[in-house]
Design a protein around this motif. Structure first.
Motif, PDB file in Angstrom:
ATOM      1  N   ALA A 106      68.928  98.293   9.650  1.00 34.42           N
ATOM      2  CA  ALA A 106      68.292  97.325  10.557  1.00 34.42           C
ATOM      3  C   ALA A 106      69.295  96.297  11.070  1.00 34.42           C
ATOM      4  N   GLY A 107      70.561  96.730  11.224  1.00 31.87           N
ATOM      5  CA  GLY A 107      71.592  95.858  11.770  1.00 31.87           C
ATOM      6  C   GLY A 107      72.208  94.901  10.778  1.00 31.87           C
ATOM      7  N   TYR A 108      71.812  94.975   9.516  1.00 26.60           N
ATOM      8  CA  TYR A 108      72.259  94.001   8.521  1.00 26.60           C
ATOM      9  C   TYR A 108      73.654  94.306   7.987  1.00 26.60           C
ATOM     10  N   GLN A 110      76.038  97.016   9.249  1.00 26.24           N
ATOM     11  CA  GLN A 110      76.599  98.106  10.060  1.00 26.24           C
ATOM     12  C   GLN A 110      77.992  98.483   9.615  1.00 26.24           C
ATOM     13  N   SER A 132      64.106  99.123  12.313  1.00 29.19           N
ATOM     14  CA  SER A 132      65.244  99.347  13.201  1.00 29.19           C
ATOM     15  C   SER A 132      65.925  98.028  13.523  1.00 29.19           C
ATOM     16  N   THR A 133      67.087  98.110  14.157  1.00 31.07           N
ATOM     17  CA  THR A 133      67.819  96.908  14.557  1.00 31.07           C
ATOM     18  C   THR A 133      66.933  96.052  15.459  1.00 31.07           C
ATOM     19  N   PRO A 137      65.672  91.995   8.972  1.00 26.31           N
ATOM     20  CA  PRO A 137      66.367  92.951   8.093  1.00 26.31           C
ATOM     21  C   PRO A 137      66.299  92.660   6.603  1.00 26.31           C
ATOM     22  N   PRO A 363      68.064  88.995  13.007  1.00 22.28           N
ATOM     23  CA  PRO A 363      67.406  89.702  14.100  1.00 22.28           C
ATOM     24  C   PRO A 363      65.926  89.813  13.828  1.00 22.28           C
TER      25      PRO A 363
END
Length: 365
Positions: A106-108, A110, A132-133, A137, A363
């Protein structure tokens, strides 16, 4: 943060994943029966090398795997902000040598997901529940994510070490018993404090508080700024201060790993207004060893905070009554009470020191 419809979808995804893996638990135990035909040479000879991007999921991997795994967590201290973490060359090398890589997604993290090799097995919390991103997250605070990840870890470890599948399954069952007890406590809490209002300097514990049945009253403008990791507009900060000083929230959640002047102002306002502050870190504190224990401790801290707020209500009602009487007496005498309009003595939230803490909000939506 994830919207209510999206959270419903994630709950369904997590439930399906849990059901599928529960049905497969017999197959996990049955792997011992297959090893004879596969031959001893195909079995894992030593502990599975597991690398977790963050210690929240690393601790769960260790709890499920036990002696069958060797777990390394890259981000493993509350002194590091995972959002801005820059891995060292050695961190990347550690990930690339792993047999199993456990990430949040979830973008946490990457940086970790980009380093996974083709030969490694990847387990992602976001993939496990369909996040998801752009979604909040902080998935380890969600009971759905914890359950989905525990079953994913169990099945992966059983496949890689069939000889240890009985022990792994037993450890998973033990974990499940503790998690179920926690969730029963959470349900009782939700009935007792249904829709109790709170606000947060950052959305770190949103999933936990949602599972506890609390209502997020954080001003939307402030929340959007925090989600973008920016400073709030003066009007949004003022709205937040007034929300606290008017005691329209029962507690303030404060992310200790995102401290700033803004969050100091908010925690200071809460202190002067006798609105309890519950400090929450992103990484698992050093003095706890399991996610379940951490969640239980946070539940008790929130419970105490709500109890403290309720206990202070009588005092504040008395202050308000006296203030109104003073104002009435002043008006009758043709004088003005200099404290009128500030019944809680909050004044300017920019004055004075305050408990430090933060104000960001990953996010979120």
């Amino acid at each position: 943060m994830i919207s209510k419809p999206k959270r419903a979808i994630l709950r369904v995804s997590a439930a399906l994943a849990s059901l599928g893996l529960t049905l497969a638990s017999g197959a996990c135990a049955g792997l011992n029966e297959q090893k004879t035909s596969q031959g001893a040479h195909s079995q894992q000879s030593g502990p599975i090398e597991v690398v977790a991007s963050i210690n929240q999921w690393g601790s769960l991997a260790q709890e499920i795997g036990g002696s069958a795994v060797h777990v390394t967590s890259i981000v493993n201290t509350t002194s590091v902000d995972a959002h801005d973490f820059e891995p060292k060359t050695t961190d990347i090398a550690t990930i690339q040598k792993a047999q199993v890589v456990v990430t949040n997604g979830a973008g946490y993290d990457q940086w970790a997901q980009k380093s996974i090799t083709k030969n490694a097995t990847s387990i992602s919390a976001a993939e496990a529940i369909g996040a998801s991103t752009g979604d909040n997250p902080h998935l380890w605070f969600s009971k759905d994510a914890r359950n989905a990840m525990a079953t994913e870890l169990k099945e992966t470890f059983c496949r890689k070490m069939p000889d240890s599948s009985d022990a792994i399954t037993a450890r998973y069952n033990s974990w499940q018993k503790k998690e179920n007890a926690l969730e029963k406590s959470m349900k009782r809490f939700a009935k007792e404090y249904d829709d109790a209002p709170y606000a947060a300097t950052e959305s770190v514990a949103y999933y936990l508080l949602d599972d506890l049945g609390l209502k997020d009253k954080t001003p939307k403008g402030y929340a959007r700024s925090a989600a973008a990791e920016g400073e709030p507009a003066p009007a949004d900060l003022q709205a937040f201060k007034e929300l606290i000083s008017s005691r329209n929230v029962d507690l303030l959640i404060n992310n200790t790993q995102e401290a700033s002047d803004t969050t100091n102002i908010l925690t200071g306002t809460a202190g002067r207004s006798e609105v309890p502050v519950v400090d929450v870190s992103e990484q698992m504190p050093e003095d706890v060893t399991t996610l379940t224990d951490w969640m239980q401790r946070l539940l008790e801290e929130v419970r105490k905070a709500l109890g403290d707020f309720k206990a202070s209500e009588a005092t504040h009602r008395k202050v308000d009554t006296n203030q109104r009487q003073d104002n009435a007496d002043s008006g009758a005498n043709g004088t003005t009470n200099p404290n009128a309009g500030d019944s809680h003595g909050t004044g300017d939230a920019n004055n004075g020191g305050a408990p430090s803490n933060e104000g960001q909000q990953d996010p979120g939506k």
